[in-house]
Motif scaffolding. Structure first.
Motif, PDB file in Angstrom:
ATOM      1  N   PHE A 145       8.461  12.647  -0.303  1.00  0.00           N
ATOM      2  CA  PHE A 145       7.440  12.035   0.523  1.00  0.00           C
ATOM      3  C   PHE A 145       7.740  10.539   0.626  1.00  0.00           C
ATOM      4  O   PHE A 145       7.668   9.829  -0.372  1.00  0.00           O
ATOM      5  CB  PHE A 145       6.053  12.291  -0.074  1.00  0.00           C
ATOM      6  CG  PHE A 145       5.699  13.753  -0.075  1.00  0.00           C
ATOM      7  CD1 PHE A 145       5.002  14.308   0.994  1.00  0.00           C
ATOM      8  CD2 PHE A 145       6.078  14.579  -1.119  1.00  0.00           C
ATOM      9  CE1 PHE A 145       4.691  15.657   1.005  1.00  0.00           C
ATOM     10  CE2 PHE A 145       5.778  15.931  -1.120  1.00  0.00           C
ATOM     11  CZ  PHE A 145       5.078  16.472  -0.049  1.00  0.00           C
ATOM     12  N   THR A 146       8.101  10.082   1.813  1.00  0.00           N
ATOM     13  CA  THR A 146       8.593   8.720   1.994  1.00  0.00           C
ATOM     14  C   THR A 146       7.580   7.855   2.742  1.00  0.00           C
ATOM     15  O   THR A 146       6.805   8.342   3.565  1.00  0.00           O
ATOM     16  CB  THR A 146       9.920   8.724   2.774  1.00  0.00           C
ATOM     17  OG1 THR A 146       9.705   9.294   4.057  1.00  0.00           O
ATOM     18  CG2 THR A 146      10.991   9.518   2.043  1.00  0.00           C
ATOM     19  N   PHE A 147       7.611   6.551   2.456  1.00  0.00           N
ATOM     20  CA  PHE A 147       6.730   5.579   3.102  1.00  0.00           C
ATOM     21  C   PHE A 147       7.228   4.182   2.764  1.00  0.00           C
ATOM     22  O   PHE A 147       8.002   3.995   1.828  1.00  0.00           O
ATOM     23  CB  PHE A 147       5.277   5.745   2.634  1.00  0.00           C
ATOM     24  CG  PHE A 147       5.118   5.688   1.135  1.00  0.00           C
ATOM     25  CD1 PHE A 147       4.787   4.502   0.495  1.00  0.00           C
ATOM     26  CD2 PHE A 147       5.307   6.820   0.361  1.00  0.00           C
ATOM     27  CE1 PHE A 147       4.654   4.449  -0.890  1.00  0.00           C
ATOM     28  CE2 PHE A 147       5.179   6.779  -1.022  1.00  0.00           C
ATOM     29  CZ  PHE A 147       4.848   5.593  -1.653  1.00  0.00           C
ATOM     30  N   SER A 148       6.792   3.210   3.537  1.00  0.00           N
ATOM     31  CA  SER A 148       7.086   1.805   3.254  1.00  0.00           C
ATOM     32  C   SER A 148       5.804   1.124   2.808  1.00  0.00           C
ATOM     33  O   SER A 148       4.699   1.588   3.116  1.00  0.00           O
ATOM     34  CB  SER A 148       7.630   1.106   4.499  1.00  0.00           C
ATOM     35  OG  SER A 148       8.887   1.638   4.850  1.00  0.00           O
ATOM     36  N   GLY A 149       5.965  -0.001   2.112  1.00  0.00           N
ATOM     37  CA  GLY A 149       4.794  -0.746   1.675  1.00  0.00           C
ATOM     38  C   GLY A 149       5.155  -1.876   0.745  1.00  0.00           C
ATOM     39  O   GLY A 149       6.333  -2.152   0.485  1.00  0.00           O
ATOM     40  N   GLN A 150       4.114  -2.522   0.231  1.00  0.00           N
ATOM     41  CA  GLN A 150       4.262  -3.606  -0.727  1.00  0.00           C
ATOM     42  C   GLN A 150       3.541  -3.223  -2.004  1.00  0.00           C
ATOM     43  O   GLN A 150       2.448  -2.674  -1.959  1.00  0.00           O
ATOM     44  CB  GLN A 150       3.678  -4.906  -0.175  1.00  0.00           C
ATOM     45  CG  GLN A 150       4.417  -5.426   1.031  1.00  0.00           C
ATOM     46  CD  GLN A 150       3.866  -6.759   1.490  1.00  0.00           C
ATOM     47  OE1 GLN A 150       3.429  -7.576   0.692  1.00  0.00           O
ATOM     48  NE2 GLN A 150       3.891  -6.986   2.789  1.00  0.00           N
ATOM     49  N   LYS A 189       9.138  -2.770   1.004  1.00  0.00           N
ATOM     50  CA  LYS A 189      10.192  -1.889   0.489  1.00  0.00           C
ATOM     51  C   LYS A 189       9.936  -0.462   0.957  1.00  0.00           C
ATOM     52  O   LYS A 189       8.835  -0.112   1.366  1.00  0.00           O
ATOM     53  CB  LYS A 189      10.219  -1.916  -1.049  1.00  0.00           C
ATOM     54  CG  LYS A 189      10.585  -3.261  -1.644  1.00  0.00           C
ATOM     55  CD  LYS A 189      12.044  -3.556  -1.434  1.00  0.00           C
ATOM     56  CE  LYS A 189      12.467  -4.830  -2.125  1.00  0.00           C
ATOM     57  NZ  LYS A 189      13.869  -5.140  -1.916  1.00  0.00           N
ATOM     58  N   GLU A 190      10.973   0.361   0.855  1.00  0.00           N
ATOM     59  CA  GLU A 190      10.842   1.785   1.155  1.00  0.00           C
ATOM     60  C   GLU A 190      10.695   2.539  -0.164  1.00  0.00           C
ATOM     61  O   GLU A 190      11.533   2.387  -1.065  1.00  0.00           O
ATOM     62  CB  GLU A 190      12.056   2.289   1.928  1.00  0.00           C
ATOM     63  CG  GLU A 190      12.144   1.691   3.323  1.00  0.00           C
ATOM     64  CD  GLU A 190      13.328   2.222   4.104  1.00  0.00           C
ATOM     65  OE1 GLU A 190      13.465   3.461   4.206  1.00  0.00           O
ATOM     66  OE2 GLU A 190      14.110   1.392   4.599  1.00  0.00           O
ATOM     67  N   PHE A 191       9.629   3.323  -0.262  1.00  0.00           N
ATOM     68  CA  PHE A 191       9.315   4.073  -1.477  1.00  0.00           C
ATOM     69  C   PHE A 191       9.289   5.566  -1.166  1.00  0.00           C
ATOM     70  O   PHE A 191       9.235   5.974  -0.008  1.00  0.00           O
ATOM     71  CB  PHE A 191       7.950   3.654  -2.028  1.00  0.00           C
ATOM     72  CG  PHE A 191       7.877   2.216  -2.437  1.00  0.00           C
ATOM     73  CD1 PHE A 191       8.350   1.803  -3.668  1.00  0.00           C
ATOM     74  CD2 PHE A 191       7.345   1.269  -1.581  1.00  0.00           C
ATOM     75  CE1 PHE A 191       8.287   0.464  -4.045  1.00  0.00           C
ATOM     76  CE2 PHE A 191       7.274  -0.068  -1.941  1.00  0.00           C
ATOM     77  CZ  PHE A 191       7.748  -0.465  -3.176  1.00  0.00           C
TER      78      PHE A 191
END
Length: 142
Positions: free
Chosen positions: A106-111, A82-84
């Motif tokens: 501050f954006t990032f992707s992850g699980q 997902k994008e967080f």
């Protein structure tokens, strides 16, 4: 000018490609880390020398109040990329607090994964939300 931790939000990009507040959080982790130090010392140097390497980043851990509703919502997201984002800033009108990210997004992707944490006498039950970042954390330019 300094800002307060009041009005900081954990966000997730929703189905309509817009960010929505995921859950209320009680704290947030460092959104970056020190670079690894690559040693460049030679036998001619009287002191060790270095150049910066790849930036280190641990799992991102957020603390939140445990509720069955929030925990169930988070468990349903486990195992999905997902994008967080962590947004700094919000507007408060009519008793409603709305995230704006006016002081930074501050954006990032992850699980993510979530688990309830231990407690003791006369304490609030918390949970930890851990996000394993799969992209660098970036300051959004919008």
């Amino acid at each position: 000018m300094a800002i307060s931790t009041y009005k900081i939000f954990l966000m997730m990009k929703g189905e309509e490609a817009a960010y929505e507040k995921l859950i209320d959080i009680k704290d947030f982790p460092d959104l970056g880390g020190s670079p690894e130090m690559l040693e460049t010392t030679t036998l001619s140097d009287k002191m060790q020398t270095y150049i910066p390497g790849i930036q280190s980043l641990d799992a991102l851990e957020f603390t939140a109040n445990y509720t069955k509703t929030d925990f169930t919502k988070l468990k349903a997201l486990e195992g999905q990329e997902k994008e967080f984002a962590v947004w700094f800033g919000g507007d408060e009108t009519g008793g409603t607090l709305t995230p704006t990210g006016a002081d930074g997004k501050f954006t990032f992707s992850g699980q993510l994964s979530a688990f309830p944490v231990g407690g003791g006498v006369n304490e609030v039950v918390d949970m930890t939300v851990t996000i394993a970042p799969s992209t660098p954390i970036e300051l959004a330019t919008d």
